[in-house]
Design a protein around this motif. Structure first.
Motif, mmCIF file in Angstrom:
data_model
loop_
_atom_site.group_PDB
_atom_site.id
_atom_site.type_symbol
_atom_site.label_atom_id
_atom_site.label_comp_id
_atom_site.label_asym_id
_atom_site.label_seq_id
_atom_site.Cartn_x
_atom_site.Cartn_y
_atom_site.Cartn_z
ATOM 1 N N ILE A 73 -32.359 -17.876 -37.141
ATOM 2 C CA ILE A 73 -31.486 -17.642 -35.985
ATOM 3 C C ILE A 73 -32.106 -16.622 -35.037
ATOM 4 O O ILE A 73 -32.042 -16.763 -33.804
ATOM 5 C CB ILE A 73 -30.093 -17.174 -36.470
ATOM 6 C CG1 ILE A 73 -29.380 -18.307 -37.197
ATOM 7 C CG2 ILE A 73 -29.247 -16.687 -35.288
ATOM 8 C CD1 ILE A 73 -28.079 -17.910 -37.857
ATOM 9 N N VAL A 74 -32.726 -15.590 -35.615
ATOM 10 C CA VAL A 74 -33.427 -14.605 -34.785
ATOM 11 C C VAL A 74 -34.569 -15.273 -34.031
ATOM 12 O O VAL A 74 -34.821 -14.975 -32.851
ATOM 13 C CB VAL A 74 -33.946 -13.443 -35.652
ATOM 14 C CG1 VAL A 74 -34.805 -12.494 -34.816
ATOM 15 C CG2 VAL A 74 -32.787 -12.689 -36.286
ATOM 16 N N GLU A 75 -35.252 -16.209 -34.698
ATOM 17 C CA GLU A 75 -36.374 -16.914 -34.071
ATOM 18 C C GLU A 75 -35.918 -17.762 -32.885
ATOM 19 O O GLU A 75 -36.710 -18.042 -31.979
ATOM 20 C CB GLU A 75 -37.068 -17.801 -35.100
ATOM 21 C CG GLU A 75 -38.024 -17.068 -36.031
ATOM 22 C CD GLU A 75 -39.274 -16.612 -35.288
ATOM 23 O OE1 GLU A 75 -39.824 -17.390 -34.486
ATOM 24 O OE2 GLU A 75 -39.678 -15.460 -35.504
ATOM 25 N N ILE A 76 -34.646 -18.189 -32.899
ATOM 26 C CA ILE A 76 -34.135 -18.978 -31.768
ATOM 27 C C ILE A 76 -34.262 -18.188 -30.466
ATOM 28 O O ILE A 76 -34.592 -18.735 -29.406
ATOM 29 C CB ILE A 76 -32.659 -19.373 -32.011
ATOM 30 C CG1 ILE A 76 -32.551 -20.310 -33.214
ATOM 31 C CG2 ILE A 76 -32.062 -20.039 -30.760
ATOM 32 C CD1 ILE A 76 -31.120 -20.651 -33.595
ATOM 33 N N PHE A 77 -34.015 -16.894 -30.543
ATOM 34 C CA PHE A 77 -34.032 -16.055 -29.345
ATOM 35 C C PHE A 77 -35.370 -15.338 -29.144
ATOM 36 O O PHE A 77 -35.737 -15.029 -28.005
ATOM 37 C CB PHE A 77 -32.906 -15.009 -29.424
ATOM 38 C CG PHE A 77 -31.553 -15.611 -29.620
ATOM 39 C CD1 PHE A 77 -30.844 -16.141 -28.553
ATOM 40 C CD2 PHE A 77 -30.975 -15.665 -30.887
ATOM 41 C CE1 PHE A 77 -29.592 -16.696 -28.727
ATOM 42 C CE2 PHE A 77 -29.721 -16.223 -31.081
ATOM 43 C CZ PHE A 77 -29.032 -16.738 -29.994
ATOM 44 N N HIS A 100 -40.274 -21.537 -30.244
ATOM 45 C CA HIS A 100 -39.773 -22.891 -30.521
ATOM 46 C C HIS A 100 -38.303 -22.806 -30.949
ATOM 47 O O HIS A 100 -37.989 -22.959 -32.133
ATOM 48 C CB HIS A 100 -40.614 -23.562 -31.601
ATOM 49 C CG HIS A 100 -42.080 -23.582 -31.308
ATOM 50 N ND1 HIS A 100 -42.637 -24.448 -30.388
ATOM 51 C CD2 HIS A 100 -43.098 -22.818 -31.788
ATOM 52 C CE1 HIS A 100 -43.946 -24.241 -30.331
ATOM 53 N NE2 HIS A 100 -44.248 -23.258 -31.165
ATOM 54 N N PRO A 101 -37.407 -22.561 -30.008
ATOM 55 C CA PRO A 101 -35.990 -22.340 -30.357
ATOM 56 C C PRO A 101 -35.313 -23.541 -31.003
ATOM 57 O O PRO A 101 -34.474 -23.372 -31.883
ATOM 58 C CB PRO A 101 -35.344 -21.990 -29.009
ATOM 59 C CG PRO A 101 -36.270 -22.560 -27.983
ATOM 60 C CD PRO A 101 -37.636 -22.463 -28.556
ATOM 61 N N PHE A 102 -35.685 -24.765 -30.559
ATOM 62 C CA PHE A 102 -35.019 -25.950 -31.108
ATOM 63 C C PHE A 102 -35.416 -26.181 -32.571
ATOM 64 O O PHE A 102 -34.585 -26.535 -33.405
ATOM 65 C CB PHE A 102 -35.346 -27.177 -30.258
ATOM 66 C CG PHE A 102 -34.792 -27.100 -28.865
ATOM 67 C CD1 PHE A 102 -33.427 -27.245 -28.633
ATOM 68 C CD2 PHE A 102 -35.618 -26.846 -27.779
ATOM 69 C CE1 PHE A 102 -32.906 -27.170 -27.364
ATOM 70 C CE2 PHE A 102 -35.110 -26.768 -26.500
ATOM 71 C CZ PHE A 102 -33.742 -26.926 -26.283
ATOM 72 N N ILE A 103 -36.679 -25.962 -32.864
ATOM 73 C CA ILE A 103 -37.132 -26.086 -34.256
ATOM 74 C C ILE A 103 -36.475 -25.007 -35.115
ATOM 75 O O ILE A 103 -36.018 -25.274 -36.233
ATOM 76 C CB ILE A 103 -38.663 -25.979 -34.331
ATOM 77 C CG1 ILE A 103 -39.319 -27.160 -33.612
ATOM 78 C CG2 ILE A 103 -39.122 -25.919 -35.781
ATOM 79 C CD1 ILE A 103 -40.828 -27.098 -33.568
ATOM 80 N N ALA A 104 -36.411 -23.789 -34.576
ATOM 81 C CA ALA A 104 -35.783 -22.693 -35.319
ATOM 82 C C ALA A 104 -34.307 -22.978 -35.576
ATOM 83 O O ALA A 104 -33.786 -22.678 -36.656
ATOM 84 C CB ALA A 104 -35.947 -21.388 -34.550
ATOM 85 N N ALA A 105 -33.628 -23.579 -34.577
ATOM 86 C CA ALA A 105 -32.209 -23.907 -34.753
ATOM 87 C C ALA A 105 -32.038 -24.953 -35.855
ATOM 88 O O ALA A 105 -31.131 -24.857 -36.693
ATOM 89 C CB ALA A 105 -31.628 -24.421 -33.435
ATOM 90 N N GLY A 106 -32.909 -25.948 -35.871
ATOM 91 C CA GLY A 106 -32.839 -26.969 -36.910
ATOM 92 C C GLY A 106 -33.089 -26.390 -38.295
ATOM 93 O O GLY A 106 -32.397 -26.721 -39.259
ATOM 94 N N VAL A 107 -34.086 -25.511 -38.371
ATOM 95 C CA VAL A 107 -34.393 -24.862 -39.661
ATOM 96 C C VAL A 107 -33.222 -24.001 -40.108
ATOM 97 O O VAL A 107 -32.874 -23.983 -41.305
ATOM 98 C CB VAL A 107 -35.676 -24.020 -39.531
ATOM 99 C CG1 VAL A 107 -35.880 -23.173 -40.781
ATOM 100 C CG2 VAL A 107 -36.884 -24.923 -39.314
#
Length: 210
Positions: free
Chosen positions: A145-149, A153-160
């Motif tokens: 979730i932190v990686e999203i912001f 690669h926010p979309f990949i981070a959101a999926g993960v």
């Protein structure tokens, strides 16, 4: 000096601890605390031993997190191993061992025949392993979730993050199921030990007389 890790320790502590090691390694890499140069000079054998020891220690220290998560995650339904066993095996409803704690019965099985009790111990260890793997995956979801912001690669981070969160909750549920199966297996094995009821009656009688 021999260093050996038992099956129970491997499942309940070391494997979940390895996930914590992987998580901390990922965070250390992202924060540039751990680099290829810093570990490149460490001999492979030493590195493997350090990882195994750290995995065991982290798994042991983080064991309460697995217990806490099991209490927090809601149950879809309450199930009791003894009640499920009686429902499947009505002939056992009046047996004395059904009133005893499954962990105590497991000790009796181990005294009677260690090889027979191995299946129960394996199920218990597997259930604890699965449950204790849930917290590091939950922390991994938080990192994603932190990686999203903060990441590229926010979309990949959101999926993960979604996958790790679902996996964490599912592992708690599966850990409970394996624990139930371990209890069921304990009662099934005790069903074929008629002398266990006599021993329990003797122990209870001596306890009451005392």
């Amino acid at each position: 000096m021999n260093f050996a890790i038992g099956v129970f320790d491997l499942f309940a502590y070391t494997i979940p601890g390895a996930l914590y090691v992987a998580l901390f390694g990922y965070l250390g890499t992202k924060l540039h605390i751990i680099t290829a140069a810093s570990i490149g000079g460490v001999p492979t054998v030493v590195l493997v031993v350090v990882i195994v020891v750290l995995s065991f220690l982290l798994g042991y220290l983080a064991y309460p997190l697995g217990e806490a998560m099991e209490r927090i995650v809601p149950r879809r339904r309450q199930r009791n191993a003894a009640e499920d066993f009686v429902r499947r095996t009505p002939a056992a409803k009046d047996r004395a061992f059904l009133k005893e704690n499954p962990h105590l019965l497991l000790c009796a099985l181990q005294l009677q025949d260690k090889e027979v009790a191995v299946d129960v111990a394996r199920l218990r260890a597997s259930g604890l392993m699965v449950r204790n793997c849930a917290p590091p995956l939950l922390f991994g979801a938080v990192a994603a979730i932190v990686e999203i912001f903060a990441g590229k690669h926010p979309f990949i981070a959101a999926g993960v993050a979604v996958l790790l969160l679902l996996a964490s909750v599912t592992l708690v549920s599966q850990g409970r199921k394996l624990g139930l199966w371990a209890g069921m297996k304990t009662f099934e094995l005790c069903f074929w030990l008629p002398e266990i009821d006599e021993k329990l009656a003797t122990v209870n009688a001596s306890h009451k007389s005392a």
